[in-house]
Design a protein around this motif. Structure first.
Motif, PDB file in Angstrom:
ATOM      1  N   PRO A   1       0.807  -1.220   0.000  1.00 48.60           N
ATOM      2  CA  PRO A   1       0.000   0.000   0.000  1.00 48.60           C
ATOM      3  C   PRO A   1       0.839   1.269   0.000  1.00 48.60           C
ATOM      4  O   PRO A   1       1.928   1.312   0.546  1.00 48.60           O
ATOM      5  N   LYS A   2       0.314   2.282  -0.656  1.00 48.33           N
ATOM      6  CA  LYS A   2       0.935   3.618  -0.659  1.00 48.33           C
ATOM      7  C   LYS A   2       0.136   4.475   0.317  1.00 48.33           C
ATOM      8  O   LYS A   2      -1.068   4.636   0.170  1.00 48.33           O
ATOM      9  N   TYR A   3       0.794   4.991   1.328  1.00 48.03           N
ATOM     10  CA  TYR A   3       0.145   5.828   2.327  1.00 48.03           C
ATOM     11  C   TYR A   3       0.569   7.281   2.135  1.00 48.03           C
ATOM     12  O   TYR A   3       1.717   7.559   1.811  1.00 48.03           O
ATOM     13  N   TYR A   4      -0.355   8.184   2.362  1.00 46.70           N
ATOM     14  CA  TYR A   4      -0.061   9.610   2.378  1.00 46.70           C
ATOM     15  C   TYR A   4      -0.081  10.082   3.825  1.00 46.70           C
ATOM     16  O   TYR A   4      -0.711   9.467   4.680  1.00 46.70           O
ATOM     17  N   GLU A   5       0.609  11.168   4.101  1.00 46.65           N
ATOM     18  CA  GLU A   5       0.684  11.683   5.461  1.00 46.65           C
ATOM     19  C   GLU A   5      -0.656  12.279   5.886  1.00 46.65           C
ATOM     20  O   GLU A   5      -1.317  12.965   5.114  1.00 46.65           O
ATOM     21  N   ILE A   6      -1.051  11.991   7.101  1.00 43.85           N
ATOM     22  CA  ILE A   6      -2.264  12.544   7.695  1.00 43.85           C
ATOM     23  C   ILE A   6      -1.840  13.569   8.737  1.00 43.85           C
ATOM     24  O   ILE A   6      -0.982  13.301   9.576  1.00 43.85           O
ATOM     25  N   SER A   7      -2.456  14.733   8.717  1.00 43.52           N
ATOM     26  CA  SER A   7      -2.158  15.759   9.713  1.00 43.52           C
ATOM     27  C   SER A   7      -2.938  15.455  10.986  1.00 43.52           C
ATOM     28  O   SER A   7      -4.144  15.667  11.057  1.00 43.52           O
ATOM     29  N   GLU A   8      -2.241  14.928  11.970  1.00 45.70           N
ATOM     30  CA  GLU A   8      -2.886  14.622  13.247  1.00 45.70           C
ATOM     31  C   GLU A   8      -3.347  15.906  13.944  1.00 45.70           C
ATOM     32  O   GLU A   8      -4.345  15.903  14.650  1.00 45.70           O
ATOM     33  N   VAL A   9      -2.622  17.011  13.730  1.00 46.41           N
ATOM     34  CA  VAL A   9      -3.013  18.294  14.329  1.00 46.41           C
ATOM     35  C   VAL A   9      -4.372  18.726  13.765  1.00 46.41           C
ATOM     36  O   VAL A   9      -5.279  19.114  14.512  1.00 46.41           O
ATOM     37  N   ALA A  10      -4.523  18.643  12.440  1.00 48.14           N
ATOM     38  CA  ALA A  10      -5.793  19.011  11.819  1.00 48.14           C
ATOM     39  C   ALA A  10      -6.897  18.043  12.226  1.00 48.14           C
ATOM     40  O   ALA A  10      -8.041  18.461  12.443  1.00 48.14           O
ATOM     41  N   ALA A  11      -6.584  16.769  12.327  1.00 45.62           N
ATOM     42  CA  ALA A  11      -7.580  15.776  12.736  1.00 45.62           C
ATOM     43  C   ALA A  11      -8.055  16.052  14.159  1.00 45.62           C
ATOM     44  O   ALA A  11      -9.257  15.971  14.448  1.00 45.62           O
ATOM     45  N   LYS A  12      -7.127  16.392  15.045  1.00 49.75           N
ATOM     46  CA  LYS A  12      -7.498  16.716  16.431  1.00 49.75           C
ATOM     47  C   LYS A  12      -8.366  17.959  16.474  1.00 49.75           C
ATOM     48  O   LYS A  12      -9.380  18.008  17.163  1.00 49.75           O
TER      49      LYS A  12
END
Length: 62
Positions: free
Chosen positions: A2-13
């Motif tokens: 799988p190819k994963y892209y970065e997730i912004s945990e700050v934005a998710a929070k």
């Protein structure tokens, strides 16, 4: 693989805090995203394996 892209945990929070009264569990957005990507790859893999037989029966493209 799988190819994963970065997730912004700050934005998710921030989004969780704005839309819910429950606390944000650190890393949960990345974990949920990776589970969805893994499942999509698994579905695609199962489909492509079935197409080796399905092509002969006209069930798959290619």
């Amino acid at each position: 693989m799988p190819k994963y892209y970065e997730i912004s945990e700050v934005a998710a929070k921030r989004a969780k805090d704005m839309n819910s009264f429950s606390d944000y569990k650190p890393g949960s957005a990345t974990s949920a995203y990776r589970q969805m990507v893994d499942e999509a790859y698994a579905i695609a893999e199962r489909h492509s394996e079935g197409c080796h037989v399905g092509k002969r029966q006209g069930l798959c493209a290619g």
